[in-house]
Design a protein around this motif. Sequence first.
Motif, mmCIF file in Angstrom:
data_model
loop_
_atom_site.group_PDB
_atom_site.id
_atom_site.type_symbol
_atom_site.label_atom_id
_atom_site.label_comp_id
_atom_site.label_asym_id
_atom_site.label_seq_id
_atom_site.Cartn_x
_atom_site.Cartn_y
_atom_site.Cartn_z
ATOM 1 N N ARG A 203 13.068 122.501 -21.879
ATOM 2 C CA ARG A 203 11.728 122.505 -22.483
ATOM 3 C C ARG A 203 11.738 122.025 -23.936
ATOM 4 O O ARG A 203 10.713 121.643 -24.475
ATOM 5 N N LEU A 204 12.916 122.047 -24.554
ATOM 6 C CA LEU A 204 13.012 121.596 -25.947
ATOM 7 C C LEU A 204 13.543 120.170 -26.053
ATOM 8 O O LEU A 204 13.751 119.666 -27.155
ATOM 9 N N LYS A 205 13.769 119.532 -24.900
ATOM 10 C CA LYS A 205 14.289 118.163 -24.889
ATOM 11 C C LYS A 205 13.178 117.184 -24.493
ATOM 12 O O LYS A 205 12.621 117.269 -23.398
ATOM 13 N N ARG A 206 12.901 116.270 -25.388
ATOM 14 C CA ARG A 206 11.761 115.369 -25.181
ATOM 15 C C ARG A 206 11.874 114.564 -23.894
ATOM 16 O O ARG A 206 10.892 114.396 -23.173
ATOM 17 N N GLU A 240 -0.164 119.784 -36.167
ATOM 18 C CA GLU A 240 0.954 120.634 -35.744
ATOM 19 C C GLU A 240 1.642 121.266 -36.935
ATOM 20 O O GLU A 240 1.549 120.743 -38.062
ATOM 21 N N THR A 241 2.325 122.382 -36.672
ATOM 22 C CA THR A 241 3.164 122.978 -37.720
ATOM 23 C C THR A 241 4.532 123.265 -37.123
ATOM 24 O O THR A 241 4.663 123.518 -35.923
ATOM 25 N N LYS A 242 5.547 123.229 -37.988
ATOM 26 C CA LYS A 242 6.920 123.453 -37.519
ATOM 27 C C LYS A 242 7.635 124.330 -38.536
ATOM 28 O O LYS A 242 7.753 123.956 -39.703
ATOM 29 N N THR A 243 8.070 125.524 -38.108
ATOM 30 C CA THR A 243 8.800 126.402 -39.029
ATOM 31 C C THR A 243 10.296 126.395 -38.737
ATOM 32 O O THR A 243 11.075 126.904 -39.523
ATOM 33 N N ASP A 244 10.676 125.870 -37.575
ATOM 34 C CA ASP A 244 12.096 125.799 -37.218
ATOM 35 C C ASP A 244 12.431 124.374 -36.766
ATOM 36 O O ASP A 244 12.462 124.074 -35.569
ATOM 37 N N PRO A 245 12.680 123.505 -37.734
ATOM 38 C CA PRO A 245 12.897 122.095 -37.390
ATOM 39 C C PRO A 245 14.205 121.834 -36.641
ATOM 40 O O PRO A 245 14.389 120.756 -36.076
ATOM 41 N N VAL A 246 15.088 122.810 -36.628
ATOM 42 C CA VAL A 246 16.345 122.621 -35.881
ATOM 43 C C VAL A 246 16.077 122.858 -34.396
ATOM 44 O O VAL A 246 16.301 121.997 -33.547
ATOM 45 N N LYS A 247 15.520 124.023 -34.098
ATOM 46 C CA LYS A 247 15.218 124.355 -32.697
ATOM 47 C C LYS A 247 14.200 123.376 -32.109
ATOM 48 O O LYS A 247 14.318 122.951 -30.960
ATOM 49 N N PHE A 248 13.205 123.042 -32.920
ATOM 50 C CA PHE A 248 12.128 122.171 -32.420
ATOM 51 C C PHE A 248 12.280 120.756 -32.983
ATOM 52 O O PHE A 248 11.328 120.146 -33.444
ATOM 53 N N LYS A 249 13.512 120.275 -32.896
ATOM 54 C CA LYS A 249 13.810 118.937 -33.422
ATOM 55 C C LYS A 249 13.086 117.865 -32.611
ATOM 56 O O LYS A 249 12.585 116.881 -33.148
ATOM 57 N N GLU A 250 13.030 118.057 -31.301
ATOM 58 C CA GLU A 250 12.516 116.983 -30.438
ATOM 59 C C GLU A 250 11.069 117.173 -29.985
ATOM 60 O O GLU A 250 10.425 116.216 -29.585
#
Length: 365
Positions: A203-206, A240-250
């Motif tokens: 789910r986290l892989k584009r 959009e907002t992103k607080t964890d750019p490592v986990k939600f890199k893609e």
Amino acid sequence: MSHNPRRQFLTQSAALAATPLLASFAGKAFADDPARKLGVALVGLGSLATNQIAPALQKTRNCRLAAIVTGTPSKAETWKKQYGIPDKNIYDYKTMNRMADNKDIDIVYVVTPNALHLEYALAAAAAGKHVFCEKPMEISVERCQQMIDGVKKAGRMLGVGYRCQFDPNHLECVRLAKEKVLGELKVIDANFGFAMGDPTQWRLKRDLAGGGCLMDVGIYCLQTARMLTGEEPVWFSATETKTDPVKFKEVEETILWQAKFPSGVVVSSVSTYNANGLAGFRAATQRGWFGLEPAYFYGGNRGKRSDGPDINFPVADQFATELEDFADCILNKRQSKVSGEMGLADVKYLMTIYDSVKKGRPVTL
Ligand code: NDP
């Protein structure tokens, strides 16, 4: 009244058969004998197939778990024992084209990561099977269209797993909106999210998911807006907002989107992979409001309306209900209300939301 529940069911289903379906089904489907339960092959034995769909299939009146397609031999062994599936009905992703000569299988239910839906749906259609596909239908409009074309070319039926379309609490809200019980619908607020665990999952892989929380859970809110209004959106604005750019890199972590509908209804929605506690909607009308909280769970969805009575219909198994309906559509040559076209339209709107995020401005359709 007949005491044969099977016959009673078929009689009721026939009475409901409103829309004539592709004439090409006639005489072609393995489902020629309406007294036979349609055989379902599950493709991808992950969490949803294991915990929801397979148990649901044990409760259906007109279909049954007949076959599996898996890339994991140990799962094949477990399922074979648990559900009594014969060896000849166990496939992997490369051998599933051999289903063409297996009359035990009428429907192939694709439950893999999103970006693999097309490949397996086309393989199933080419083998002459009807296709039921999990949401989101695919990761682009073009791929949804290819699925529609492939299934149509095979003369088979296509449905998308929109389980809320079969939840009586959702249907009651649609009735309240349609019949203007509390006046005209004006504003919808719909939100769905959960805190994502395992950072290694598809789910986290584009390339496998096509996107993040919007594709996965935001789609439910979009469905709510389309169901309640009975209209197609004409305008989207999103950020959009992103607080964890490592986990939600893609993929995206949280998206806030708004939409306008032709009648003037406006919709606001948050989808997130970073918070629990969001799984409901509220619709504001001229004279009050109604909504469900929770709205999007597998069971126990319930709600309230401003003029008093709770919305709390008993929820039968949503997966059993949607599969029974799809089987009934095949048996009675009736169009499914959760069609491929509906799945494609949702993906088109999701892509428009991403487009708005990318452009940093509203997008008109
Ligand atoms: P899981 O990750 O739990 O399972 C997916 C399964 O697909 C895997 O177990 C595997 O099965 C198979 N698979 C094949 N290729 C791959 C690959 N490259 N990477 C990972 N898995 C692969 O996912 P879910 O069951 O949660 O979701 C599956 C689908 O169902 C998605 O489209 C999702 O959006 C949808 N869904 C719908 C829900 C609903 O309420 N309608 C709820 C949850 C999900 P095997 O080992 O047998 O090959």
